[in-house]
Write an enzyme that holds these catalytic residues in place. Sequence first.
Site, PDB file in Angstrom:
ATOM      1  N   THR A  38      36.996  36.011  47.063  1.00 58.37           N
ATOM      2  CA  THR A  38      36.876  35.737  48.275  1.00 58.37           C
ATOM      3  C   THR A  38      35.718  36.504  48.442  1.00 58.37           C
ATOM      4  O   THR A  38      34.490  36.560  49.755  1.00 58.37           O
ATOM      5  CB  THR A  38      37.520  36.598  49.859  1.00 58.37           C
ATOM      6  OG1 THR A  38      37.733  37.798  48.998  1.00 58.37           O
ATOM      7  CG2 THR A  38      38.568  35.689  50.022  1.00 58.37           C
ATOM      8  N   ALA A 131      41.254  43.817  30.647  1.00 59.00           N
ATOM      9  CA  ALA A 131      42.132  43.420  31.378  1.00 59.00           C
ATOM     10  C   ALA A 131      41.913  42.755  33.270  1.00 59.00           C
ATOM     11  O   ALA A 131      43.257  43.283  34.376  1.00 59.00           O
ATOM     12  CB  ALA A 131      42.981  44.482  31.451  1.00 59.00           C
ATOM     13  N   SER A 136      34.016  47.156  33.100  1.00 62.77           N
ATOM     14  CA  SER A 136      32.676  46.697  33.264  1.00 62.77           C
ATOM     15  C   SER A 136      32.063  47.138  34.343  1.00 62.77           C
ATOM     16  O   SER A 136      30.819  47.668  35.117  1.00 62.77           O
ATOM     17  CB  SER A 136      32.100  45.036  33.098  1.00 62.77           C
ATOM     18  OG  SER A 136      33.084  44.470  34.013  1.00 62.77           O
ATOM     19  N   ASP A 180      34.134  44.780  42.829  1.00 61.15           N
ATOM     20  CA  ASP A 180      34.593  45.870  42.166  1.00 61.15           C
ATOM     21  C   ASP A 180      33.844  47.077  42.050  1.00 61.15           C
ATOM     22  O   ASP A 180      33.911  48.039  41.587  1.00 61.15           O
ATOM     23  CB  ASP A 180      34.777  45.167  40.306  1.00 61.15           C
ATOM     24  CG  ASP A 180      34.882  43.778  40.472  1.00 61.15           C
ATOM     25  OD1 ASP A 180      35.772  43.376  41.401  1.00 61.15           O
ATOM     26  OD2 ASP A 180      34.241  42.957  39.504  1.00 61.15           O
ATOM     27  N   TYR A 232      34.987  31.040  36.235  1.00 57.39           N
ATOM     28  CA  TYR A 232      34.582  31.660  37.147  1.00 57.39           C
ATOM     29  C   TYR A 232      33.652  30.805  38.034  1.00 57.39           C
ATOM     30  O   TYR A 232      33.191  30.710  39.214  1.00 57.39           O
ATOM     31  CB  TYR A 232      33.956  32.500  36.358  1.00 57.39           C
ATOM     32  CG  TYR A 232      34.184  34.280  37.999  1.00 57.39           C
ATOM     33  CD1 TYR A 232      34.621  34.630  38.506  1.00 57.39           C
ATOM     34  CD2 TYR A 232      32.094  34.329  38.913  1.00 57.39           C
ATOM     35  CE1 TYR A 232      34.252  35.880  39.613  1.00 57.39           C
ATOM     36  CE2 TYR A 232      32.711  34.901  39.846  1.00 57.39           C
ATOM     37  CZ  TYR A 232      33.199  35.397  40.386  1.00 57.39           C
ATOM     38  OH  TYR A 232      33.027  36.539  40.940  1.00 57.39           O
TER      39      TYR A 232
HETATM   40  C1  GLA Z   1      35.819  39.369  39.793  1.00 58.65           C
HETATM   41  C2  GLA Z   1      34.650  39.454  40.149  1.00 58.65           C
HETATM   42  C3  GLA Z   1      34.847  39.885  41.254  1.00 58.65           C
HETATM   43  C4  GLA Z   1      35.812  39.011  42.410  1.00 58.65           C
HETATM   44  C5  GLA Z   1      36.749  38.911  41.143  1.00 58.65           C
HETATM   45  C6  GLA Z   1      37.552  37.852  41.772  1.00 58.65           C
HETATM   46  O1  GLA Z   1      36.151  41.177  39.253  1.00 58.65           O
HETATM   47  O2  GLA Z   1      33.885  41.074  39.074  1.00 58.65           O
HETATM   48  O3  GLA Z   1      33.459  39.760  41.899  1.00 58.65           O
HETATM   49  O4  GLA Z   1      34.183  37.919  42.091  1.00 58.65           O
HETATM   50  O5  GLA Z   1      36.682  38.497  40.476  1.00 58.65           O
HETATM   51  O6  GLA Z   1      38.025  38.778  42.830  1.00 58.65           O
END
Ligand code: GLA
Length: 390
Positions: A38, A131, A136, A180, A232
């Site tokens: 999202t 994981a 990162s 993240d 992705y």
């Molecule tokens: C990874 C990406 C995030 C997010 C998630 C999925 O962790 O780094 O920005 O898009 O996937 O929610």
Amino acid sequence: MTDTLIASALAGFEGKFGYAATGVWSAPGRVNLIGEHTDYNEGFVFPFAINRHTFAAISLREDDLIRVASSFSTQTHEARVGSITKDDGHDWAAYPFGVAWAIQEMANSLLKDFAATGFDCYIESDVPVGAGLSSSAAIECSVALALNDIWGASLDRLQLARVGQLGENVIVGAPTGIMDQSASLLGETDHAVFLDCRSLESQSIELGFAREGLELLIIDTRVAHRLVDGGYASRRAACESGAASLGVDSLRDLSLADLGRAQETLDDVTFRRVRHVITENQRVLDTVAILQRSGPRAIGKLMHDSHESMRDDFEISVDELDTAVETAIRHGAIGARMTGGGFGGAAIALTPVEKIGEVSLSVIAEFEALGYAKPNIFAVSAAQGAKREI
Ligand code: GLA
């Protein structure tokens, strides 16, 4: 543990570079409780920083050389501060290089006389790699906080989150969102970060897991996930094309009331991608409301609904994740779902303390029966975000 890792970052730095580091900065990994895929749709996420950290021991240099080394690789990577570009040879060092590049981009546009010099950096970490726990982002945020301090860039934490994302998008080449880095920088003990990825307004929401006798288990399936692979990016592209076909800037502009129109307008695959994002945004809002009103024992169904949506509509789960989720729930977890980008990585299971043994042993036994690799299962708690350690 933290003290040992700080000592080992300092010793690693001295062993590699032959002099003492100026300081050590740390940043945590994260789990996402709910709100997957999202963030780049300008929607809502609800992650928290975990008690697993990356430590960056750093010193400025007088020339323009950047050298980065780590405990998990024998190689030292080098770049020049003013000419960092995307290069496959950078390997994991693309994360710190990306941050060094992005801070300069941002600081140069905000400050009149910003000047960056080279630096030496040694990384130590206990965030498991691959994981889905944002090893990162933990590297990015520890280095971003360090360079912000020692370069005097004066960026705030929201800007540093953007720095991490920008470096990852441009220098690493992964089209990820801002969740993240925000979790790693804004996390607080026993709280999750409720973030609106459009306005970047955030709110710290108490989780209360320990008070309710709950633990959050990570079930790392050991199926390595990589965000630079095509899955992705293709999900992100489907969301963008769905939004364009429906005449909105981003899927954030749609709600449950638009699902009928979306189904009539879009092909089946794009519709299901869009439906995941629309329903997931609503699940984040519901989770935050229910958590505050009724406590964490009441959010299990929303977690499982989220998993089903990722499995069936967004199609980013794998058999190992589905097995982990269903087995954990069958043996007493209140809720479970895959977490992170998908295509492997970890599931989370919100589990009553007295059920931890049963849930863990049952998942291990089920994986063995199905011939899967042995999962790595451990509990995490919500921790404070990035900081200077010494
Ligand atoms: C990874 C990406 C995030 C997010 C998630 C999925 O962790 O780094 O920005 O898009 O996937 O929610």
